[in-house]
Design an enzyme around this catalytic site. Structure first.
Site, PDB file in Angstrom:
ATOM      1  N   LYS A  64       0.840  -1.206   0.000  1.00 18.05           N
ATOM      2  CA  LYS A  64       0.000   0.000   0.000  1.00 18.05           C
ATOM      3  C   LYS A  64       0.876   1.258   0.000  1.00 18.05           C
ATOM      4  O   LYS A  64       0.587   2.228  -0.700  1.00 18.05           O
ATOM      5  CB  LYS A  64      -0.949  -0.039   1.201  1.00 18.05           C
ATOM      6  CG  LYS A  64      -2.053  -1.071   0.988  1.00 18.05           C
ATOM      7  CD  LYS A  64      -2.829  -1.448   2.237  1.00 18.05           C
ATOM      8  CE  LYS A  64      -3.759  -2.618   1.915  1.00 18.05           C
ATOM      9  NZ  LYS A  64      -4.477  -3.152   3.070  1.00 18.05           N
TER      10      LYS A  64
ATOM     11  N   GLN B  25      -4.684  -1.699   9.198  1.00 17.02           N
ATOM     12  CA  GLN B  25      -4.530  -3.048   8.634  1.00 17.02           C
ATOM     13  C   GLN B  25      -5.118  -4.101   9.578  1.00 17.02           C
ATOM     14  O   GLN B  25      -4.765  -4.149  10.755  1.00 17.02           O
ATOM     15  CB  GLN B  25      -3.035  -3.319   8.372  1.00 17.02           C
ATOM     16  CG  GLN B  25      -2.765  -4.631   7.669  1.00 17.02           C
ATOM     17  CD  GLN B  25      -3.363  -4.673   6.253  1.00 17.02           C
ATOM     18  OE1 GLN B  25      -3.215  -3.758   5.467  1.00 17.02           O
ATOM     19  NE2 GLN B  25      -4.063  -5.750   5.952  1.00 17.02           N
TER      20      GLN B  25
ATOM     21  N   ASP C  26     -11.382   2.303   3.396  1.00 17.41           N
ATOM     22  CA  ASP C  26     -11.702   0.878   3.238  1.00 17.41           C
ATOM     23  C   ASP C  26     -13.213   0.681   3.067  1.00 17.41           C
ATOM     24  O   ASP C  26     -13.660  -0.402   2.708  1.00 17.41           O
ATOM     25  CB  ASP C  26     -11.265   0.095   4.492  1.00 17.41           C
ATOM     26  CG  ASP C  26      -9.906  -0.571   4.316  1.00 17.41           C
ATOM     27  OD1 ASP C  26      -9.551  -0.874   3.159  1.00 17.41           O
ATOM     28  OD2 ASP C  26      -9.222  -0.798   5.329  1.00 17.41           O
TER      29      ASP C  26
END
Ligand code: NDP
Length: 285
Positions: free
Chosen positions: A52, A96, A119
């Site tokens: 990422k 994460q 997200d």
């Protein structure tokens, strides 16, 4: 023999578009920033976080990594989220998953400002997806839509079967297909006649987490087959949820693992972060 859909190529295209827009923002003095938070030292999480950060570099975003120790408390992580919610440089916050067991993932997801929830896991954004008025789409399902669209196959009116009903893949995937007028069936571990249901699918999305779960006899002649699964085998190799060798003989289009859905997830994260920056700055295109 099926045409293999290259997630690498499609993701490069998406990232190229994001990069162009990010450069245009830079010319206006606006920099795009993604905060990436990792707790503990799960090796898979480290690989994802590194990818990422690398993608941020590719598209011209600033990335800010926060690596916290395994024993971080829920309150400490909530405090960091609060700081990031209020940090002007940060347009998107990515925590994460999975988190260590002492931290309730939902509490963290709920604490992220919906405006920075790139997200699209926050209940506010999940609800927006349900009614079709979203700013952010969940990265993996959104990436899959790009892959399907890259084939030119029309979704409207097609029989779409999604295997898996998780909050991050199966459920939002079924919703996106429904928004595009697919006739959607969602299967899970209690589904009866799974094989017959799959045999009827014009578009089959497998998000099960079991290697080679979808065998050739489950695939309809000419179907589009999307393999979301990432299963690490004993020899260290990655294996999808679809038996590729069997399915490619019947499908019209199929995604490989690796190099299919995986790269798209990260590309869509970049797209969401750009969207967050554009909304914040009242820029519409
Ligand atoms: P989950 O484990 O959360 O969900 C798996 C789903 O599969 C569940 O709904 C489960 O049903 C269903 N299932 C399990 N066994 C069967 C069975 N025998 N028959 C029918 N359905 C079954 O997984 P995720 O959705 O998070 O992920 C799925 C896969 O996708 C994993 O391999 C994961 O690594 C991968 N993944 C890949 C991403 C990418 O970027 N490429 C991103 C996210 C995930 P039930 O609900 O009844 O238990």
């Amino acid at each position: 023999m099926a045409t293999v859909i290259s997630g690498k190529e499609v993701s490069q295209k998406v990232k190229g578009e994001v990069r162009e827009k990010a450069l245009a923002l830079k010319e206006k003095g606006i920099e795009v920033g993604l905060a990436v938070v990792i707790v503990g030292d799960n090796p898979a999480s480290r690989v994802y976080v590194n990818s990422k950060k690398k993608a941020c570099e590719e598209v011209g975003f600033n990335s800010y990594e926060y690596a916290l120790p395994e024993e971080t408390t829920q309150q400490e992580l909530l405090d960091l989220v609060e700081v990031l919610n209020n940090d002007e440089k940060v347009n998107g916050i990515l925590v994460q998953l999975p988190l260590p067991k002492q931290i309730d993932e939902n509490a963290i997801i709920n604490a992220i400002s919906p405006d920075k929830d790139v997200d699209a896991f926050h209940p506010f954004n999940v609800g927006k997806i349900m009614i079709g008025e979203y700013a952010f789409l969940p990265c993996t399902p959104a990436g899959i839509m790009e892959l399907i669209d890259s084939t030119g196959v029309e979704i409207a009116g097609k029989s779409c079967v999604v295997i898996g009903r998780s909050n991050i893949v199966g459920k939002p995937m079924s919703m996106l297909l429904l928004h595009r007028s697919g006739t959607v069936t969602v299967c899970h571990s209690k589904t009866k006649n799974l094989k017959e249901i799959c045999q009827n699918a014009d578009i089959l999305v497998a998000a099960v987490g079991r290697p080679n779960f979808v065998t050739g006899d489950m695939v309809k002649e000419g179907a589009v087959v999307i393999d979301v699964g990432i299963n690490r085998m004993e020899d260290g190799k990655l294996c999808g949820d679809v038996n590729f060798a069997e399915a490619e003989k019947k499908a019209s289009y199929i995604t490989p693992v690796p190099g299919g859905v995986g790269p798209m997830t990260i590309a869509m994260l970049m797209k969401n972060t750009l969207t967050a920056a554009m909304i914040k700055n009242n820029i519409t295109e």
